[in-house]
Design an enzyme around this catalytic site. Structure first.
Site, short mmCIF file in Angstrom:
data_model
loop_
_atom_site.label_atom_id
_atom_site.label_comp_id
_atom_site.label_asym_id
_atom_site.label_seq_id
_atom_site.Cartn_x
_atom_site.Cartn_y
_atom_site.Cartn_z
N TRP A 44 -93.99 -70.98 -98.88
CA TRP A 44 -95.35 -70.26 -98.77
C TRP A 44 -95.18 -69.35 -97.56
CZ3 TRP A 44 -98.24 -70.62 -102.92
CH2 TRP A 44 -98.30 -71.74 -103.50
N THR A 88 -122.46 -63.70 -104.73
CA THR A 88 -121.00 -63.51 -104.13
C THR A 88 -120.52 -62.32 -104.79
OG1 THR A 88 -120.28 -64.74 -106.02
CG2 THR A 88 -120.86 -66.07 -103.80
N LYS A 106 -95.80 -67.12 -102.72
CA LYS A 106 -94.85 -68.03 -102.95
C LYS A 106 -93.39 -67.81 -103.43
CE LYS A 106 -94.25 -73.01 -104.99
NZ LYS A 106 -94.81 -73.95 -105.84
N GLU A 143 -121.59 -68.58 -99.05
CA GLU A 143 -122.11 -69.99 -99.23
C GLU A 143 -122.34 -70.64 -98.10
OE1 GLU A 143 -119.40 -68.92 -102.76
OE2 GLU A 143 -119.41 -68.47 -100.71
#
Length: 548
Positions: free
Chosen positions: A445, A187, A440, A332
């Site tokens: 949100w 990654t 936030k 993944e």
């Protein structure tokens, strides 16, 4: 009672064997580092892959040994996909865009026995040679007359074509355990050391099956596939394997990924489908628009790695008649998880409605199960409204990281993606943010992705990124950074007004900063963490932002 079927392991080499038997004359075209065009057939690919498998054995590469590559998309890299994995070793594709410290860590962590490299990356290889902690052989992927001076590689430098010429092609692919490792990809995390994801032969072949399906990437022998997404990044989203499975022609772009070079290659080779990240396609679209060109053969493009702006979808489809397949995945996930193919009842919808659906990352391909959960782990409904953490599972989803198997990654058998998403009644998933990127503000949100998509609809905007900057009253407020299109002079006031009626008033950015470029990471994604560090106190709040 057991079934009475043959036991045939799912192996990477079987993809090549199938292609040789049924599509031996199919062409593979590569623009080389040298600048010329190389052509040969699938039969040539098979013969040279077997030669290289013999060469690897002579170098002491055994089953389970890791073999690294720092290479562009090309025929030699394709040969290694099969020579390494097919012989039982592990193909470790290395992202050359990573920092040298990360590269050195990855090579040591993987314990690569041999590293193959394109000449472009010779400076990186020379730097690595002085930092690796164990003896490593380096193979220059070039002809003998182009071999570099050994320098710091003295005594450990070999020539790819010399190896090919030295060994015969009468190699027999071994019958391996399908659960054995076939390839390794790390990654490109922005914090901490990269993590290795170790794919198996079984997971790779199953991923290839699913990704090629009509409602996934929809590939067949009638296609000419141009993987712009690098072969060093999650196996080019599986396209080299898919081409062998279905018998499609492959066109490799090498290092020339600018708009002009890609368009010329697409037209010359009559490419029908390509795949890449939005930043690459923006360069292609900019070139096509400025030169008055079009697409005579390309019928669809696969866009992933980052959210595809609606403006890009509109430009591809409405102006150039190239269908957009918006896809989502992760290292993944091998990487394909979802693809946004419309269902029959959606085809008759208005263009605006279809575009809104295509802004979503799409439906899960067969083999991938997904769900969204709240902060307490409770599963949320698929109503297109509920937003939660996205979890996935499936036969090509990682259960642990390489050499860190003891660390518990899964949550009750599900892999936590780190994405925040919602899923509608038709099963279309939409990423609303990365968990680390959501803003936030005043306890509520705000989706940075939604803000970016609206900004990119403006005709004067080339690209945009939204981050949360610390605010003395609201904790965080949206800050928009924008790259104007060439020659455009859109103002901050004009762009802020553009948001009216398109997002909630309290979602509107408090400020806009125009920049020449945006910082990109190793896979073409904007480095939001770097921008957050740079602009965290833009609104006057002194405390440093929480680590994300």
């Amino acid at each position: 009672m057991k079934g009475l079927m043959m036991e045939q392991p799912l192996l990477v080499a079987s993809l090549l064997t199938h292609a040789e038997r049924h599509h031996a004359d199919q062409e593979i075209v590569s623009r080389r580092v040298e600048g010329d065009i190389h052509r040969y057939s699938v039969a040539d690919l098979g013969a040279r892959s077997r030669r290289m498998a013999n060469a690897l054995a002579s170098l002491g590469v055994g089953r389970g040994s890791r073999v690294g590559t720092l290479a562009w998309n090309g025929y030699r890299h394709m040969e290694l996909y099969f020579a390494v994995s097919g012989s039982g070793a592990v193909l470790h594709t290395i992202n050359p865009r990573l920092h040298i410290d990360q590269l050195a860590y990855i090579v040591d962590h993987a314990e690569d026995r041999v590293i193959f490299f394109d000449l472009t990356f010779l400076p990186i290889i020379e730097a690595l040679a002085t930092r690796v902690t164990r003896p490593t052989l380096f193979v220059a992927m070039c002809d003998p007359d182009r071999m570099p001076v050994a320098g710091p590689l003295e005594g450990s430098l070999l020539c790819y074509e010399d190896l090919i010429e030295t060994y015969p092609d009468d190699y027999v692919w071994p019958r391996l355990d399908e659960e054995s490792a076939s390839s390794l990809c790390y990654t490109s995390g922005t914090t901490g050391n990269p993590k290795g994801v170790l794919y198996s032969h079984r997971s790779t072949v199953l991923h290839t099956y699913a990704a090629a399906l009509p409602d996934a990437l929809n590939c067949s022998a009638r296609d000419v596939i141009l993987p712009v997404v690098p072969m060093f990044h999650v196996n080019a989203w599986g396209l080299p394997y898919i081409a062998c499975m279905v018998g499609a022609k492959l066109v490799f772009p090498g290092p020339a990924l600018d708009g002009k070079s890609l368009h010329e290659l697409i037209e010359a080779e009559q490419v029908t489908v390509s795949a890449g990240v939005p930043t690459v396609w923006q360069g292609l679209l900019t070139y096509v628009a400025s030169s008055g060109c079009s697409f005579s053969s390309m019928r669809r493009t696969i866009i992933g790695g980052a959210p595809c702006p609606t403006a890009m979808t509109v430009q591809f489809q409405d102006l150039y008649k190239v269908d957009v397949l918006h896809a989502w995945g992760m290292t993944e996930l091998s990487p394909v998880g979802t693809v946004c193919n419309l269902k029959p009842h959606q085809l008759a919808m208005s263009p605006e409605t279809r575009h809104a659906i295509q802004a979503k990352q799409g439906r899960a391909v067969f083999g991938i199960d997904m769900k969204i959960v709240d902060a307490n782990g409770k599963e949320l409904p698929w109503d297109g409204e509920a937003v939660g953490d996205l979890l996935v599972r499936g036969p090509w989803v990682a259960r642990a990281y390489f050499r860190d198997e003891a660390h518990q990654v899964l949550q009750d058998g599900w892999f936590p993606t780190g994405d925040v998403a919602k899923i509608d009644q038709d099963g279309f998933m939409q990423i609303t943010d990365r968990s680390k990127d959501v803003i936030k503000s005043g306890g509520e949100w705000i989706s940075s992705i939604d803000i970016e998509n609206v900004a990119c609809l403006h005709p004067g905007v080339s690209s945009a990124v939204c981050i949360g900057a610390r605010h003395p009253k609201w904790d965080e407020r949206p800050l928009l950074l924008v790259v104007r299109k060439s020659g455009n002079t859109v103002s901050k006031e004009e762009l802020l007004a553009f948001f009216d009626g398109r997002v909630a008033k309290w979602w509107k950015p408090d400020d806009i900063i125009f920049v020449e470029t945006l910082p990109l990471g190793a896979t073409g994604k904007v480095l939001k963490n770097r921008l957050r560090e740079q602009f965290h106190s833009h609104y006057g709040a002194d405390p440093a932002p929480a680590s994300r």
